[in-house]
Structures are given as structure tokens and as C-alpha cells.
Scaffold this motif. Structure first.
Motif: not given
Length: 345
Positions: A277-292
Motif C-alpha cells: 500500500d505504501e509504495i502504490h500510494r506514492a506511485l499513484g501520486m506521481k502518476a496523477g501528475k504524469a498522466a492525463d
């Protein structure tokens, strides 16, 4: 010489980069694809290894304590590479210390040989066991990285749509390594392959020249233009946290250069254990900025990822689908030839 390669991530990429350099300079065999088990390597030896082979590059997977030691008995390595120690095997090994001990079975085999040499990235030294081992056998190690203790110093990394340029310093001489690869994570892979080629006796200039024709590595940040003009970033194999981040950076870069909509399709990363959960939450936050647009496959396994996307970008378009078949059907209906799509893991 047998060259063994292991690591939590990056080993297949380093193998293909190094294998390309070596095969342009001497008869070379390297295990194909992601072959890294006892049975797979045995088959390659029986079917492909010939008496005139000068270098045999062997990817070594760790599936438990003793796995790599067993592979080293089958193919005794004179040279070894440890690319990284990370969370990619948490579910299997439970701790980074256990990962370090398993991976350093390769270093134990190499340093037991007269004149054996190990090439590692400096991040490996973040683990106490690894650091102590390297200090004890310092003359046998070539360390790549940006720190003061590095033997091969990575000075600068520049990514363009054409490829990656990595400026390094080796024995007080500066070299510009260029390869038509994508993703900043390949900078470390190129540096370690370059250092290993030199250890193998290839001149730095010849290693540089060989790098310029490295083919893209299939399904590992492979950038393809489809017949209709759509750009696909294929990073479908063996995702890990750092590689995922590098893929998102590349999606943002390519999308910006093409002024295109950016799509991410991913089921997340497996084998993260209690770090899931910890890693996926951090990756999700980065994805929110990188992808439309983000398409989450099997979201029940990585609910924290979708949460991270919407935390970073509450208005982001997120779609939850049960499988890749449904993701593909959605893409077929909703994308255009000018879009960029990242397929992650």
C-alpha cells in the motif's frame, strides 16, 4: 570468462546492454530474455555455448537463500554485477538484509576466485551487510555512482526523444555514453555495463562506440510508434518502484515533446509484501501528475494506487477495469493516433 548478473531490478537490462557491447568485440553468449533459473541456464549451455565463446553473460535470479550460490556452482563467475537491492522481492525475502545476503552470494563466488572483479552501483551500499562485504574486499569492487567513493563517476544524465546520454568519469578521463534507450533508470545500467566491459578488457572508446547501437530492450521502456502514429511506451515486464517512476518520467517527457494526451495502463507491482500500500500510494501520486488518464487493472489488488492518483490530482480521469482485455477495449474506443500510452507491468 563467465559474467554473473543479479539484482532486485535492472539485471536483464544490464545483461542486454553489456551483451551487445561484448558481442561486437568478441564471441559472446548471453542468456536470452528473462532466463535466470537453473533449468533455463542449463538449457542455454547445452544448446548455445560453443568452445570459441569468449564471454558468457548469465542473469541469475534469486528465489530464496542459496539460489544464486547454486547458479554460481553451475557457471562459476570470474566477474559479477549487482545492479540494485530493493523492495521488488519483499514478499519473498521479508527484509532488505535478506535480499542483500541472497544477492551477495554472487560476490562471494566472484571474490573467491583469483582476480575476480565485482561491479556494483553505490546504492547497494545502503545495506549494512553489503557495505561490510565491500569494505572487506574493496580491491575486488568497481563502484559506479555519483558519490565521492565511486570508481566510475556518473556526472550527468540527459534524456531526449532520441536516447540517453550519460557523462561518466573513469580514471580521470571523461566519456559521453550515448545509447538509443529511454528512461533515466538506464543511466545506471549503461554505466555498470560500460564499467564491466572495461573490466573484461574492452577499451573505453570501443565500449562507447558499441553503446551507440544498443537495440531497445523489448518490453522495458521500449518506445514504439504504431502504424497509425500513436506512441506506445512498452514497459510491460517486471516492474519495480524505481523503474515505475522512471517510466512515468518518460511518459511526461514524451507527452510534452509531442504535446499529446498521456495514458497510463497498469496493474501495479507484485511481491511488495507489507510495503504494497505504501509504495502504490506514492506511485499513484506521481502518476496523477504524469498522466492525463489512468487505467488501473485489477484495482482490488492496488486500491492505494488509485487513492494516490486522486490525492495528487482530484480531477484526474481514473478508470478501474478487471483485466487488460477490458483496458484494451476502452483504449480502442477512447484514444487517438496522437496519444501516448504507457503500458506498465
Amino acid at each position: 570468462d563467465v559474467i554473473g548478473i543479479t539484482g532486485s531490478f535492472g539485471k536483464t537490462s544490464v545483461k542486454h546492454i553489456l551483451g551487445h557491447i561484448l558481442e561486437l568485440n568478441a564471441p559472446t553468449l548471453f542468456t536470452p530474455g528473462s532466463v535466470n533459473t537453473l533449468m533455463g541456464i542449463s538449457r542455454i549451455i547445452r544448446e548455445k555455448l560453443t568452445p570459441d565463446t569468449r564471454f558468457f553473460v548469465v542473469e541469475m535470479g534469486a528465489y530464496g537463500q542459496g539460489s544464486i550460490a547454486k547458479l554460481c556452482r553451475l557457471t562459476p563467475p570470474k566477474i559479477g554485477i549487482i545492479t540494485a537491492l530493493g523492495e521488488a522481492h519483499y514478499e519473498r525475502f521479508k527484509s532488505l538484509d535478506s535480499v542483500a545476503r541472497a544477492k551477495f552470494e554472487l560476490a562471494e563466488a566472484v571474490t573467491s576466485q583469483s582476480g575476480g572483479k565485482m561491479v556494483i552501483h553505490e546504492d547497494v551500499l545502503g545495506q549494512e551487510y553489503a557495505r561490510a562485504f565491500v569494505e572487506k574486499h574493496r580491491d575486488a569492487f568497481v563502484i559506479c555512482g555519483r558519490g565521492a567513493g565511486a570508481d566510475l563517476v556518473i556526472k550527468n544524465v540527459e534524456q531526449t526523444a532520441k536516447g540517453l546520454t550519460v557523462t561518466v568519469v573513469w580514471q580521470k578521463q571523461e566519456y559521453a555514453l550515448f545509447a538509443p534507450l529511454h528512461g533515466a533508470a538506464h543511466a545506471n545500467n549503461m554505466a555498470m555495463a560500460f564499467a564491466t566491459a572495461i573490466v573484461c578488457g574492452i577499451s573505453p572508446d570501443r565500449a562507447c562506440a558499441s553503446l551507440r547501437t544498443v537495440p531497445q530492450i523489448k518490453h522495458r521502456l521500449e518506445v514504439r510508434t504504431q502504424p497509425d502514429g500513436m506512441t506506445v511506451i512498452d514497459d510491460a515486464y517486471n516492474s519495480n518502484p524505481k523503474g515505475f517512476e522512471a517510466a512515468l518520467d518518460l511518459l511526461a517527457l514524451v507527452g510534452a515533446e509531442k504535446n499529446a494526451r498521456r495514458f497510463l495502463v497498469t496493474p501495479g507491482i507484485v511481491e511488495l509484501g507489507d510495503k504494497n500500500d505504501e509504495i502504490h500510494r506514492a506511485l499513484g501520486m506521481k502518476a496523477g501528475k504524469a498522466a492525463d488518464v489512468v487505467i488501473v487493472v485489477r484495482s482490488d489488488k492496488i486500491s492505494a494506487f488509485a487513492e494516490g492518483v486522486l490525492t495528487a490530482a482530484p480531477d484526474k480521469e481514473v478508470h478501474l477495469v478487471p483485466g487488460f482485455k477490458e483496458a484494451r477495449a476502452w483504449l480502442d474506443l477512447n484514444t487517438k493516433s496522437t496519444d501516448v500510452i504507457l503500458l506498465e507491468n
